[in-house]
Scaffold this motif. Structure first.
Motif, mmCIF file in Angstrom:
data_model
loop_
_atom_site.group_PDB
_atom_site.id
_atom_site.type_symbol
_atom_site.label_atom_id
_atom_site.label_comp_id
_atom_site.label_asym_id
_atom_site.label_seq_id
_atom_site.Cartn_x
_atom_site.Cartn_y
_atom_site.Cartn_z
ATOM 1 N N GLN A 82 -6.461 2.175 -1.315
ATOM 2 C CA GLN A 82 -5.007 2.311 -1.349
ATOM 3 C C GLN A 82 -4.379 0.925 -1.354
ATOM 4 O O GLN A 82 -4.722 0.064 -0.552
ATOM 5 C CB GLN A 82 -4.521 3.098 -0.134
ATOM 6 C CG GLN A 82 -3.056 3.428 -0.196
ATOM 7 C CD GLN A 82 -2.649 4.400 0.885
ATOM 8 O OE1 GLN A 82 -3.402 4.644 1.815
ATOM 9 N NE2 GLN A 82 -1.460 4.946 0.773
ATOM 10 N N CYS A 83 -3.464 0.716 -2.265
ATOM 11 C CA CYS A 83 -2.777 -0.563 -2.391
ATOM 12 C C CYS A 83 -1.910 -0.806 -1.161
ATOM 13 O O CYS A 83 -1.105 0.052 -0.791
ATOM 14 C CB CYS A 83 -1.917 -0.571 -3.653
ATOM 15 S SG CYS A 83 -0.954 -2.092 -3.849
ATOM 16 N N GLN A 85 0.537 -2.826 -0.947
ATOM 17 C CA GLN A 85 1.918 -3.134 -1.336
ATOM 18 C C GLN A 85 2.718 -1.881 -1.693
ATOM 19 O O GLN A 85 3.806 -1.669 -1.192
ATOM 20 C CB GLN A 85 1.927 -4.105 -2.519
ATOM 21 C CG GLN A 85 3.323 -4.520 -2.939
ATOM 22 C CD GLN A 85 3.301 -5.672 -3.908
ATOM 23 O OE1 GLN A 85 2.540 -6.601 -3.754
ATOM 24 N NE2 GLN A 85 4.148 -5.602 -4.921
ATOM 25 N N GLU A 88 -0.228 3.060 -3.695
ATOM 26 C CA GLU A 88 -0.900 3.807 -4.758
ATOM 27 C C GLU A 88 -2.409 3.845 -4.492
ATOM 28 O O GLU A 88 -3.017 2.865 -4.093
ATOM 29 C CB GLU A 88 -0.631 3.163 -6.113
ATOM 30 C CG GLU A 88 -1.222 3.897 -7.275
ATOM 31 C CD GLU A 88 -0.583 5.263 -7.496
ATOM 32 O OE1 GLU A 88 -1.306 6.171 -7.902
ATOM 33 O OE2 GLU A 88 0.633 5.413 -7.277
ATOM 34 N N ASN A 90 -6.043 3.827 -5.911
ATOM 35 C CA ASN A 90 -6.698 3.326 -7.115
ATOM 36 C C ASN A 90 -8.178 3.648 -7.063
ATOM 37 O O ASN A 90 -8.776 3.705 -5.987
ATOM 38 C CB ASN A 90 -6.528 1.807 -7.208
ATOM 39 C CG ASN A 90 -5.084 1.400 -7.361
ATOM 40 O OD1 ASN A 90 -4.554 1.430 -8.454
ATOM 41 N ND2 ASN A 90 -4.438 1.048 -6.257
ATOM 42 N N CYS A 97 -4.261 -3.195 -8.530
ATOM 43 C CA CYS A 97 -3.527 -1.928 -8.498
ATOM 44 C C CYS A 97 -2.926 -1.666 -9.867
ATOM 45 O O CYS A 97 -2.242 -2.518 -10.427
ATOM 46 C CB CYS A 97 -2.423 -1.991 -7.440
ATOM 47 S SG CYS A 97 -1.394 -0.498 -7.389
ATOM 48 N N CYS A 100 1.283 -1.585 -9.415
ATOM 49 C CA CYS A 100 2.106 -2.776 -9.157
ATOM 50 C C CYS A 100 1.372 -4.088 -9.439
ATOM 51 O O CYS A 100 1.941 -5.159 -9.252
ATOM 52 C CB CYS A 100 2.600 -2.775 -7.712
ATOM 53 S SG CYS A 100 1.293 -3.054 -6.484
ATOM 54 N N GLN A 102 -0.969 -5.539 -7.834
ATOM 55 C CA GLN A 102 -1.360 -6.286 -6.636
ATOM 56 C C GLN A 102 -2.887 -6.351 -6.596
ATOM 57 O O GLN A 102 -3.553 -5.327 -6.677
ATOM 58 C CB GLN A 102 -0.828 -5.572 -5.377
ATOM 59 C CG GLN A 102 -1.299 -6.153 -4.068
ATOM 60 C CD GLN A 102 -0.614 -7.474 -3.733
ATOM 61 O OE1 GLN A 102 0.454 -7.770 -4.240
ATOM 62 N NE2 GLN A 102 -1.233 -8.255 -2.899
ATOM 63 N N ARG A 104 -6.638 -6.398 -5.259
ATOM 64 C CA ARG A 104 -7.317 -5.840 -4.089
ATOM 65 C C ARG A 104 -7.951 -7.000 -3.340
ATOM 66 O O ARG A 104 -8.637 -7.827 -3.933
ATOM 67 C CB ARG A 104 -8.378 -4.824 -4.517
ATOM 68 C CG ARG A 104 -9.172 -4.289 -3.343
ATOM 69 C CD ARG A 104 -9.927 -3.068 -3.693
ATOM 70 N NE ARG A 104 -11.140 -3.352 -4.421
ATOM 71 C CZ ARG A 104 -12.049 -2.444 -4.731
ATOM 72 N NH1 ARG A 104 -11.863 -1.184 -4.400
ATOM 73 N NH2 ARG A 104 -13.124 -2.769 -5.387
#
Length: 115
Positions: A82-83, A85, A88, A90, A97, A100, A102, A104
């Motif tokens: 889970q992101c 930021q 979401e 993934n 991500c 967005c 971001q 990992r």
């Protein structure tokens, strides 16, 4: 002539070629430029292969391949994450991500796993 090695991983394939070159072992590369035909030909027919030209060299060439280190296992978790930021979820294969973008982070890999 005998087939020694085949791989989809270009880095590993080139590593084997380099090791054979250093030892002056004669070889032939089959399908070296066939990657453009992927989709038109089955992948098995377009995969790069190393063939040993003279069967007398095969044991020495096989020893070279056997002595090479195994490909490193991925340090990334194969589990979904889970992101931090945007929240979401993934797939484990994603290092960024998809929502967005971001990256990992290693410390956050095990956090937010989907069960």
């Amino acid at each position: 002539m005998r087939k020694l090695y085949a791989s989809e991983d270009r880095f590993l394939f080139q590593s084997v070629r380099s090791e054979l070159d250093v030892r002056d072992i004669p070889y032939l590369v089959k399908n070296e430029f066939a990657s453009g035909a992927i989709g038109e030909l089955p992948w098995q027919d377009s995969q790069q292969e190393i063939w040993i030209v003279d069967d007398n060299w095969f044991p020495r060439a096989q020893a070279v391949v056997d002595a090479m280190p195994e490909p490193l296992a991925s340090t990334q978790s194969a589990d979904p994450w889970q992101c931090p930021q945007c929240g979401e979820v993934n797939g484990g294969a994603f290092e960024v991500c998809w929502q967005c973008e971001q990256p990992r982070k290693d410390g956050e890999m095990d956090q937010g796993r989907c069960e």
